[in-house]
Design a protein around this motif. Sequence first.
Motif, short mmCIF file in Angstrom:
data_model
loop_
_atom_site.label_atom_id
_atom_site.label_comp_id
_atom_site.label_asym_id
_atom_site.label_seq_id
_atom_site.Cartn_x
_atom_site.Cartn_y
_atom_site.Cartn_z
N ARG A 76 0.84 -1.19 0.00
CA ARG A 76 0.00 0.00 0.00
C ARG A 76 0.88 1.25 0.00
O ARG A 76 1.18 1.79 1.07
CB ARG A 76 -0.90 0.00 1.25
CG ARG A 76 -1.84 -1.19 1.36
CD ARG A 76 -3.00 -1.10 0.39
NE ARG A 76 -3.88 -2.24 0.51
CZ ARG A 76 -4.90 -2.33 1.37
NH1 ARG A 76 -5.15 -1.34 2.19
NH2 ARG A 76 -5.65 -3.41 1.39
N HIS B 102 -0.49 6.28 10.87
CA HIS B 102 -1.57 6.03 11.82
C HIS B 102 -2.50 4.93 11.33
O HIS B 102 -3.07 4.17 12.13
CB HIS B 102 -2.35 7.32 12.11
CG HIS B 102 -3.22 7.79 10.99
ND1 HIS B 102 -2.73 8.52 9.92
CD2 HIS B 102 -4.55 7.64 10.77
CE1 HIS B 102 -3.72 8.80 9.09
NE2 HIS B 102 -4.84 8.28 9.57
N GLU B 103 -2.64 4.79 9.99
CA GLU B 103 -3.46 3.71 9.45
C GLU B 103 -2.77 2.37 9.68
O GLU B 103 -3.42 1.38 10.02
CB GLU B 103 -3.70 3.94 7.95
CG GLU B 103 -4.57 2.88 7.28
CD GLU B 103 -6.02 2.89 7.73
OE1 GLU B 103 -6.70 1.86 7.54
OE2 GLU B 103 -6.48 3.92 8.28
N LEU C 268 -0.02 4.13 2.25
CA LEU C 268 -0.35 3.80 3.63
C LEU C 268 0.25 4.82 4.59
O LEU C 268 1.47 5.05 4.60
CB LEU C 268 0.18 2.40 3.96
CG LEU C 268 -0.14 1.84 5.35
CD1 LEU C 268 -1.63 1.60 5.52
CD2 LEU C 268 0.65 0.54 5.58
N TYR D 283 -3.87 -7.11 4.47
CA TYR D 283 -3.53 -6.41 3.24
C TYR D 283 -3.81 -7.26 2.00
O TYR D 283 -4.17 -6.73 0.95
CB TYR D 283 -2.06 -5.98 3.27
CG TYR D 283 -1.77 -5.05 4.42
CD1 TYR D 283 -1.94 -3.67 4.29
CD2 TYR D 283 -1.39 -5.55 5.66
CE1 TYR D 283 -1.71 -2.82 5.35
CE2 TYR D 283 -1.15 -4.70 6.73
CZ TYR D 283 -1.32 -3.33 6.58
OH TYR D 283 -1.11 -2.49 7.63
N THR E 291 -11.45 2.31 14.46
CA THR E 291 -11.07 3.03 13.24
C THR E 291 -9.75 3.76 13.50
O THR E 291 -9.38 4.02 14.66
CB THR E 291 -12.12 4.06 12.81
OG1 THR E 291 -12.19 5.11 13.80
CG2 THR E 291 -13.51 3.41 12.66
N SER E 292 -9.07 4.11 12.42
CA SER E 292 -7.82 4.87 12.58
C SER E 292 -8.10 6.26 13.14
O SER E 292 -7.26 6.84 13.84
CB SER E 292 -7.09 4.97 11.24
OG SER E 292 -7.90 5.56 10.25
N GLU E 293 -9.28 6.78 12.86
CA GLU E 293 -9.66 8.09 13.43
C GLU E 293 -9.82 7.99 14.95
O GLU E 293 -9.42 8.91 15.69
CB GLU E 293 -10.95 8.60 12.79
CG GLU E 293 -10.82 9.02 11.33
CD GLU E 293 -10.69 7.84 10.38
OE1 GLU E 293 -10.13 8.02 9.28
OE2 GLU E 293 -11.14 6.72 10.75
N PHE F 243 -3.11 1.27 13.24
CA PHE F 243 -4.44 0.72 13.49
C PHE F 243 -4.63 -0.65 12.85
O PHE F 243 -5.15 -1.58 13.47
CB PHE F 243 -5.51 1.69 12.97
CG PHE F 243 -6.88 1.07 12.86
CD1 PHE F 243 -7.59 0.72 14.00
CD2 PHE F 243 -7.46 0.83 11.62
CE1 PHE F 243 -8.85 0.14 13.91
CE2 PHE F 243 -8.71 0.25 11.52
CZ PHE F 243 -9.40 -0.10 12.67
N ARG F 244 -4.21 -0.80 11.60
CA ARG F 244 -4.41 -2.06 10.87
C ARG F 244 -3.46 -3.15 11.33
O ARG F 244 -3.79 -4.34 11.26
CB ARG F 244 -4.25 -1.84 9.36
CG ARG F 244 -5.30 -0.93 8.75
CD ARG F 244 -5.02 -0.70 7.27
NE ARG F 244 -5.24 -1.93 6.50
CZ ARG F 244 -6.39 -2.28 5.97
NH1 ARG F 244 -7.46 -1.50 6.12
NH2 ARG F 244 -6.51 -3.39 5.27
#
Length: 386
Positions: free
Chosen positions: A137, A143-144, A140, A155, A269-271, A147-148
Amino acid sequence: MIDRDSAAWVQKNASWFPVVSVTGPRQSGKSTLVKAIFPDYQYVNLEDRGILAAALEDPVGFIRMRPSRLIIDEAQLAPELFSMIQVVSDEVGTPGQYVISGSQNFLLLKQVTQSLAGRVGICKLLPLSFREARRARPDLAVHEFAFRGGYPRVYDVDIPPEVYYENYLETYVSRDASGYVNPSNLATFRDFIIACAASCSNLLNLSELARDVGISFPTARSWLSLLEASYVVFLLRPYHANLRKRLVKTPKLYFYDTGLLCHLLGIRTSEELLMSPMKGSIVEDLVIAETMKRHFNAGRTPELFFYRDDGKIEVDLMDMTNRPDPELAEIKSSATYRSSYTQHLAHVGEMLGIDVSRQMLVMNSDATTVVGGRTIWSLEDWLLRD
Protein backbone atom coordinates in the motif's frame (compact mmCIF):
# COMPACT_ATOMS: atom_id res chain seq x y z
CA MET A 1 3.28 -12.03 -2.07
CA ILE A 2 4.56 -8.93 -0.27
CA ASP A 3 8.37 -8.95 -0.36
CA ARG A 4 9.77 -9.60 3.11
CA ASP A 5 12.95 -7.97 4.39
CA SER A 6 13.93 -11.15 6.22
CA ALA A 7 14.06 -13.28 3.03
CA ALA A 8 17.78 -12.65 2.50
CA TRP A 9 18.57 -13.62 6.10
CA VAL A 10 16.61 -16.87 5.85
CA GLN A 11 18.44 -17.73 2.63
CA LYS A 12 21.81 -17.03 4.25
CA ASN A 13 20.98 -19.40 7.07
CA ALA A 14 20.12 -22.07 4.50
CA SER A 15 23.62 -21.64 3.06
CA TRP A 16 25.17 -22.17 6.50
CA PHE A 17 23.04 -24.76 8.33
CA PRO A 18 21.53 -28.10 7.25
CA VAL A 19 18.25 -27.09 8.90
CA VAL A 20 16.52 -23.69 9.03
CA SER A 21 13.71 -23.03 11.51
CA VAL A 22 11.35 -20.12 10.88
CA THR A 23 9.43 -19.07 13.98
CA GLY A 24 7.01 -16.26 14.66
CA PRO A 25 3.40 -15.58 15.54
CA ARG A 26 0.51 -17.37 13.91
CA GLN A 27 -0.35 -15.95 10.44
CA SER A 28 2.76 -13.78 10.19
CA GLY A 29 3.49 -15.20 6.73
CA LYS A 30 5.96 -17.98 7.53
CA SER A 31 4.54 -20.56 5.10
CA THR A 32 4.21 -18.03 2.29
CA LEU A 33 7.79 -16.86 2.78
CA VAL A 34 9.50 -20.26 2.84
CA LYS A 35 7.55 -21.54 -0.18
CA ALA A 36 8.45 -18.41 -2.13
CA ILE A 37 12.19 -18.40 -1.42
CA PHE A 38 12.61 -22.19 -1.68
CA PRO A 39 10.43 -22.96 -4.73
CA ASP A 40 12.30 -26.18 -5.63
CA TYR A 41 11.72 -27.75 -2.20
CA GLN A 42 8.97 -30.28 -1.60
CA TYR A 43 6.37 -28.85 0.79
CA VAL A 44 4.39 -30.82 3.37
CA ASN A 45 1.98 -29.44 5.95
CA LEU A 46 1.37 -31.58 9.02
CA GLU A 47 -2.00 -29.91 9.61
CA ASP A 48 -3.19 -32.20 6.81
CA ARG A 49 -4.50 -35.15 8.82
CA GLY A 50 -3.37 -37.72 6.29
CA ILE A 51 0.17 -36.37 6.15
CA LEU A 52 0.31 -36.08 9.94
CA ALA A 53 -0.86 -39.67 10.37
CA ALA A 54 1.94 -40.86 8.06
CA ALA A 55 4.52 -38.84 9.97
CA LEU A 56 3.36 -40.16 13.34
CA GLU A 57 3.07 -43.78 12.20
CA ASP A 58 6.42 -44.04 10.44
CA PRO A 59 8.73 -41.05 11.10
CA VAL A 60 11.75 -42.91 9.70
CA GLY A 61 10.05 -43.70 6.41
CA PHE A 62 8.45 -40.24 6.26
CA ILE A 63 11.88 -38.59 6.13
CA ARG A 64 13.78 -41.31 4.23
CA MET A 65 11.27 -41.44 1.37
CA ARG A 66 11.35 -37.70 0.74
CA PRO A 67 14.00 -35.51 -0.87
CA SER A 68 16.58 -33.76 1.27
CA ARG A 69 15.19 -30.44 0.10
CA LEU A 70 12.06 -30.43 2.19
CA ILE A 71 9.84 -27.85 3.90
CA ILE A 72 7.88 -29.22 6.87
CA ASP A 73 5.15 -26.87 8.06
CA GLU A 74 3.67 -27.27 11.57
CA ALA A 75 6.58 -29.60 12.29
CA GLN A 76 5.98 -29.51 16.04
CA LEU A 77 2.95 -31.79 15.57
CA ALA A 78 5.26 -34.78 14.95
CA PRO A 79 8.12 -34.55 17.49
CA GLU A 80 9.75 -37.84 16.41
CA LEU A 81 10.57 -36.33 13.02
CA PHE A 82 13.24 -34.14 14.56
CA SER A 83 15.48 -37.07 15.49
CA MET A 84 15.28 -38.41 11.94
CA ILE A 85 16.00 -34.95 10.50
CA GLN A 86 19.12 -34.91 12.68
CA VAL A 87 20.23 -38.34 11.46
CA VAL A 88 19.65 -37.68 7.76
CA SER A 89 21.08 -34.16 7.78
CA ASP A 90 24.25 -35.51 9.43
CA GLU A 91 24.50 -38.25 6.81
CA VAL A 92 24.17 -35.86 3.88
CA GLY A 93 26.27 -33.14 5.50
CA THR A 94 25.25 -30.26 3.25
CA PRO A 95 23.54 -26.98 4.20
CA GLY A 96 19.97 -26.11 3.30
CA GLN A 97 18.43 -29.60 3.51
CA TYR A 98 15.35 -28.91 5.62
CA VAL A 99 13.20 -25.89 6.40
CA ILE A 100 10.83 -26.28 9.35
CA SER A 101 8.20 -23.88 10.59
CA GLY A 102 5.24 -23.85 12.92
CA SER A 103 2.70 -21.73 14.73
CA GLN A 104 3.12 -23.22 18.21
CA ASN A 105 6.56 -21.79 18.72
CA PHE A 106 7.02 -23.03 22.29
CA LEU A 107 6.69 -26.63 21.05
CA LEU A 108 8.74 -26.07 17.91
CA LEU A 109 11.64 -24.45 19.74
CA LYS A 110 11.62 -27.18 22.37
CA GLN A 111 12.09 -29.85 19.71
CA VAL A 112 14.67 -27.77 17.83
CA THR A 113 16.83 -27.18 20.89
CA GLN A 114 16.57 -30.80 22.05
CA SER A 115 17.27 -32.54 18.73
CA LEU A 116 18.93 -30.09 16.35
CA ALA A 117 21.31 -28.05 18.47
CA GLY A 118 24.24 -26.87 16.37
CA ARG A 119 22.55 -27.93 13.13
CA VAL A 120 19.82 -25.31 12.84
CA GLY A 121 19.65 -21.64 12.00
CA ILE A 122 16.74 -20.00 13.83
CA CYS A 123 15.02 -17.11 12.07
CA LYS A 124 12.16 -15.02 13.46
CA LEU A 125 9.42 -13.68 11.20
CA LEU A 126 7.21 -11.07 12.83
CA PRO A 127 4.17 -9.45 11.18
CA LEU A 128 4.80 -6.99 8.36
CA SER A 129 6.87 -3.97 9.21
CA PHE A 130 5.71 -0.55 8.04
CA ARG A 131 8.39 -0.71 5.31
CA GLU A 132 6.97 -4.00 4.05
CA ALA A 133 3.34 -2.93 4.29
CA ARG A 134 4.18 0.19 2.27
CA ARG A 135 5.14 -2.09 -0.63
CA ALA A 136 1.59 -3.39 -0.71
CA ARG A 137 0.00 0.00 0.00
CA PRO A 138 2.24 2.87 -1.22
CA ASP A 139 -0.19 5.44 0.19
CA LEU A 140 -0.35 3.80 3.63
CA ALA A 141 -0.14 6.39 6.43
CA VAL A 142 1.59 5.65 9.72
CA HIS A 143 -1.57 6.03 11.82
CA GLU A 144 -3.46 3.71 9.45
CA PHE A 145 -0.69 1.11 9.77
CA ALA A 146 -0.71 1.45 13.54
CA PHE A 147 -4.44 0.72 13.49
CA ARG A 148 -4.41 -2.06 10.87
CA GLY A 149 -1.28 -3.77 12.16
CA GLY A 150 1.08 -5.93 10.16
CA TYR A 151 -0.62 -9.27 9.63
CA PRO A 152 -0.38 -9.97 5.88
CA ARG A 153 -3.96 -11.12 5.40
CA VAL A 154 -5.24 -7.69 6.41
CA TYR A 155 -3.53 -6.41 3.24
CA ASP A 156 -3.85 -9.46 0.96
CA VAL A 157 -7.65 -9.54 0.90
CA ASP A 158 -8.46 -6.17 2.50
CA ILE A 159 -10.35 -7.82 5.35
CA PRO A 160 -11.69 -5.32 7.93
CA PRO A 161 -9.27 -5.30 10.89
CA GLU A 162 -12.13 -5.76 13.38
CA VAL A 163 -13.19 -8.99 11.62
CA TYR A 164 -9.64 -10.25 11.22
CA TYR A 165 -8.48 -9.67 14.79
CA GLU A 166 -11.64 -11.07 16.36
CA ASN A 167 -11.13 -14.27 14.38
CA TYR A 168 -7.42 -14.21 15.21
CA LEU A 169 -8.20 -14.06 18.90
CA GLU A 170 -10.72 -16.88 18.67
CA THR A 171 -8.21 -19.01 16.76
CA TYR A 172 -5.40 -18.22 19.17
CA VAL A 173 -7.44 -18.92 22.28
CA SER A 174 -9.08 -22.07 20.95
CA ARG A 175 -6.05 -23.62 19.20
CA ASP A 176 -2.84 -22.40 20.78
CA ALA A 177 -3.80 -21.64 24.35
CA SER A 178 -6.27 -24.48 24.88
CA GLY A 179 -3.47 -26.97 25.45
CA TYR A 180 -2.05 -24.85 28.27
CA VAL A 181 -5.08 -23.10 29.75
CA ASN A 182 -7.88 -24.99 31.44
CA PRO A 183 -10.96 -24.88 29.14
CA SER A 184 -13.00 -23.36 31.96
CA ASN A 185 -10.50 -20.47 32.10
CA LEU A 186 -10.37 -19.56 28.41
CA ALA A 187 -12.73 -16.59 28.81
CA THR A 188 -10.63 -15.36 31.73
CA PHE A 189 -7.48 -15.84 29.66
CA ARG A 190 -8.92 -13.51 27.04
CA ASP A 191 -9.68 -10.99 29.81
CA PHE A 192 -6.02 -11.28 30.80
CA ILE A 193 -4.90 -10.43 27.26
CA ILE A 194 -7.18 -7.37 27.29
CA ALA A 195 -5.76 -6.32 30.67
CA CYS A 196 -2.25 -6.61 29.22
CA ALA A 197 -3.32 -4.34 26.34
CA ALA A 198 -4.54 -1.71 28.80
CA SER A 199 -1.10 -1.84 30.46
CA CYS A 200 0.97 -1.59 27.28
CA SER A 201 4.03 0.66 27.37
CA ASN A 202 3.91 0.67 31.18
CA LEU A 203 5.94 -1.06 33.86
CA LEU A 204 4.76 -4.63 34.26
CA ASN A 205 2.71 -5.16 37.41
CA LEU A 206 1.73 -8.83 37.43
CA SER A 207 0.14 -8.61 40.85
CA GLU A 208 -2.19 -5.87 39.62
CA LEU A 209 -3.00 -7.75 36.41
CA ALA A 210 -3.79 -10.88 38.41
CA ARG A 211 -6.01 -8.94 40.80
CA ASP A 212 -7.87 -7.14 37.99
CA VAL A 213 -8.65 -10.41 36.19
CA GLY A 214 -9.30 -12.46 39.33
CA ILE A 215 -6.51 -15.02 39.02
CA SER A 216 -3.55 -16.02 41.17
CA PHE A 217 -0.11 -14.50 40.71
CA PRO A 218 1.41 -17.84 39.54
CA THR A 219 -1.36 -18.18 36.93
CA ALA A 220 -0.72 -14.63 35.69
CA ARG A 221 2.99 -15.38 35.41
CA SER A 222 2.28 -18.60 33.49
CA TRP A 223 -0.16 -16.89 31.12
CA LEU A 224 2.27 -14.04 30.45
CA SER A 225 4.95 -16.60 29.55
CA LEU A 226 2.50 -18.19 27.12
CA LEU A 227 1.83 -14.82 25.45
CA GLU A 228 5.57 -14.19 25.17
CA ALA A 229 6.27 -17.63 23.67
CA SER A 230 3.48 -17.04 21.13
CA TYR A 231 4.93 -13.68 20.03
CA VAL A 232 1.88 -11.77 21.23
CA VAL A 233 3.70 -9.65 23.82
CA PHE A 234 7.30 -8.94 24.75
CA LEU A 235 9.04 -7.38 27.73
CA LEU A 236 11.49 -4.52 27.40
CA ARG A 237 14.14 -4.82 30.09
CA PRO A 238 15.49 -1.85 32.03
CA TYR A 239 19.09 -0.87 31.41
CA HIS A 240 21.55 -1.53 34.22
CA ALA A 241 25.06 -0.18 34.52
CA ASN A 242 27.57 0.58 37.23
CA LEU A 243 26.10 4.00 37.95
CA ARG A 244 25.60 5.70 41.27
CA LYS A 245 21.89 5.59 40.67
CA ARG A 246 19.08 3.37 41.90
CA LEU A 247 17.64 2.02 38.68
CA VAL A 248 14.22 0.50 38.09
CA LYS A 249 14.42 -3.29 37.73
CA THR A 250 10.88 -3.94 36.47
CA PRO A 251 10.41 -4.52 32.70
CA LYS A 252 7.82 -2.77 30.53
CA LEU A 253 5.11 -4.59 28.58
CA TYR A 254 4.59 -4.24 24.81
CA PHE A 255 2.69 -5.95 21.99
CA TYR A 256 4.39 -7.13 18.81
CA ASP A 257 1.49 -5.86 16.69
CA THR A 258 -0.39 -2.60 17.25
CA GLY A 259 -3.34 -3.77 15.11
CA LEU A 260 -4.10 -6.49 17.63
CA LEU A 261 -3.40 -4.03 20.42
CA CYS A 262 -5.91 -1.50 19.03
CA HIS A 263 -8.55 -4.23 18.68
CA LEU A 264 -8.06 -5.31 22.29
CA LEU A 265 -8.40 -1.68 23.38
CA GLY A 266 -11.71 -1.33 21.53
CA ILE A 267 -10.35 1.06 18.89
CA ARG A 268 -12.30 0.37 15.71
CA THR A 269 -11.07 3.03 13.24
CA SER A 270 -7.82 4.87 12.58
CA GLU A 271 -9.66 8.09 13.43
CA GLU A 272 -10.51 6.68 16.87
CA LEU A 273 -6.82 5.90 17.35
CA LEU A 274 -5.87 9.53 16.73
CA MET A 275 -8.33 10.65 19.43
CA SER A 276 -7.68 7.83 21.89
CA PRO A 277 -6.21 8.56 25.34
CA MET A 278 -4.03 5.50 24.65
CA LYS A 279 -2.49 7.11 21.54
CA GLY A 280 0.82 7.89 23.27
CA SER A 281 1.19 4.34 24.55
CA ILE A 282 0.32 2.87 21.13
CA VAL A 283 2.84 5.11 19.33
CA GLU A 284 5.55 4.13 21.83
CA ASP A 285 4.66 0.46 21.31
CA LEU A 286 4.78 0.95 17.53
CA VAL A 287 8.23 2.54 17.51
CA ILE A 288 9.79 -0.08 19.77
CA ALA A 289 8.16 -3.07 18.02
CA GLU A 290 9.20 -1.73 14.60
CA THR A 291 12.77 -1.20 15.82
CA MET A 292 12.79 -4.83 16.93
CA LYS A 293 11.48 -5.98 13.52
CA ARG A 294 14.15 -3.97 11.72
CA HIS A 295 16.90 -5.80 13.58
CA PHE A 296 15.36 -9.26 13.30
CA ASN A 297 14.77 -8.79 9.55
CA ALA A 298 18.45 -7.96 9.08
CA GLY A 299 19.59 -10.99 11.09
CA ARG A 300 20.55 -9.02 14.18
CA THR A 301 19.51 -9.97 17.70
CA PRO A 302 17.94 -6.81 19.16
CA GLU A 303 19.41 -5.50 22.39
CA LEU A 304 16.76 -3.00 23.38
CA PHE A 305 16.25 -1.46 26.82
CA PHE A 306 14.71 1.55 28.54
CA TYR A 307 16.23 3.74 31.22
CA ARG A 308 14.53 4.85 34.41
CA ASP A 309 16.02 5.76 37.78
CA ASP A 310 14.60 6.70 41.17
CA GLY A 311 14.84 10.37 40.24
CA LYS A 312 12.16 9.76 37.57
CA ILE A 313 14.67 10.34 34.79
CA GLU A 314 13.48 8.15 31.91
CA VAL A 315 14.37 7.48 28.27
CA ASP A 316 11.94 5.32 26.30
CA LEU A 317 14.41 3.35 24.18
CA MET A 318 18.07 2.44 24.44
CA ASP A 319 19.21 0.51 21.36
CA MET A 320 22.42 -1.28 22.28
CA THR A 321 22.33 -3.67 19.32
CA ASN A 322 25.39 -1.97 17.83
CA ARG A 323 27.43 -1.71 21.01
CA PRO A 324 30.07 0.71 19.65
CA ASP A 325 27.34 3.18 18.62
CA PRO A 326 24.36 2.88 21.00
CA GLU A 327 21.28 5.01 20.42
CA LEU A 328 18.97 6.79 22.82
CA ALA A 329 15.46 7.61 21.64
CA GLU A 330 12.63 9.49 23.29
CA ILE A 331 9.20 8.83 21.74
CA LYS A 332 6.36 11.35 21.56
CA SER A 333 3.02 11.17 19.78
CA SER A 334 2.91 14.97 19.58
CA ALA A 335 3.45 16.85 16.31
CA THR A 336 4.79 19.88 18.16
CA TYR A 337 8.47 19.99 19.12
CA ARG A 338 9.32 21.19 22.63
CA SER A 339 12.85 21.53 23.98
CA SER A 340 11.73 19.81 27.20
CA TYR A 341 11.36 16.57 25.22
CA THR A 342 15.16 16.24 25.01
CA GLN A 343 16.07 17.04 28.62
CA HIS A 344 16.24 13.41 29.73
CA LEU A 345 18.12 12.48 26.56
CA ALA A 346 20.81 15.03 27.39
CA HIS A 347 21.06 13.92 31.02
CA VAL A 348 21.26 10.18 30.32
CA GLY A 349 23.44 10.65 27.25
CA GLU A 350 26.02 12.62 29.26
CA MET A 351 25.91 10.10 32.11
CA LEU A 352 26.47 7.12 29.78
CA GLY A 353 28.86 8.84 27.40
CA ILE A 354 26.53 8.63 24.39
CA ASP A 355 27.25 11.37 21.87
CA VAL A 356 24.57 13.94 21.14
CA SER A 357 24.42 12.71 17.53
CA ARG A 358 23.14 9.36 18.85
CA GLN A 359 20.46 10.98 21.01
CA MET A 360 17.21 11.06 19.08
CA LEU A 361 13.64 12.22 19.41
CA VAL A 362 10.93 10.37 17.47
CA MET A 363 7.69 12.31 17.08
CA ASN A 364 4.69 12.75 14.80
CA SER A 365 6.25 15.56 12.78
CA ASP A 366 6.11 16.17 9.02
CA ALA A 367 9.86 15.95 8.43
CA THR A 368 13.09 14.85 10.06
CA THR A 369 15.30 17.71 11.26
CA VAL A 370 18.36 18.31 13.46
CA VAL A 371 18.14 20.53 16.55
CA GLY A 372 21.21 21.10 18.71
CA GLY A 373 23.00 18.16 17.14
CA ARG A 374 20.15 15.75 17.88
CA THR A 375 18.08 14.20 15.11
CA ILE A 376 14.37 14.89 15.49
CA TRP A 377 12.95 11.97 13.52
CA SER A 378 9.52 12.06 11.96
CA LEU A 379 7.62 8.93 12.92
CA GLU A 380 7.39 7.89 9.27
CA ASP A 381 11.10 8.27 8.59
CA TRP A 382 12.00 6.26 11.70
CA LEU A 383 9.75 3.41 10.62
CA LEU A 384 11.28 3.41 7.12
CA ARG A 385 14.88 3.16 8.36
CA ASP A 386 17.15 0.52 6.81
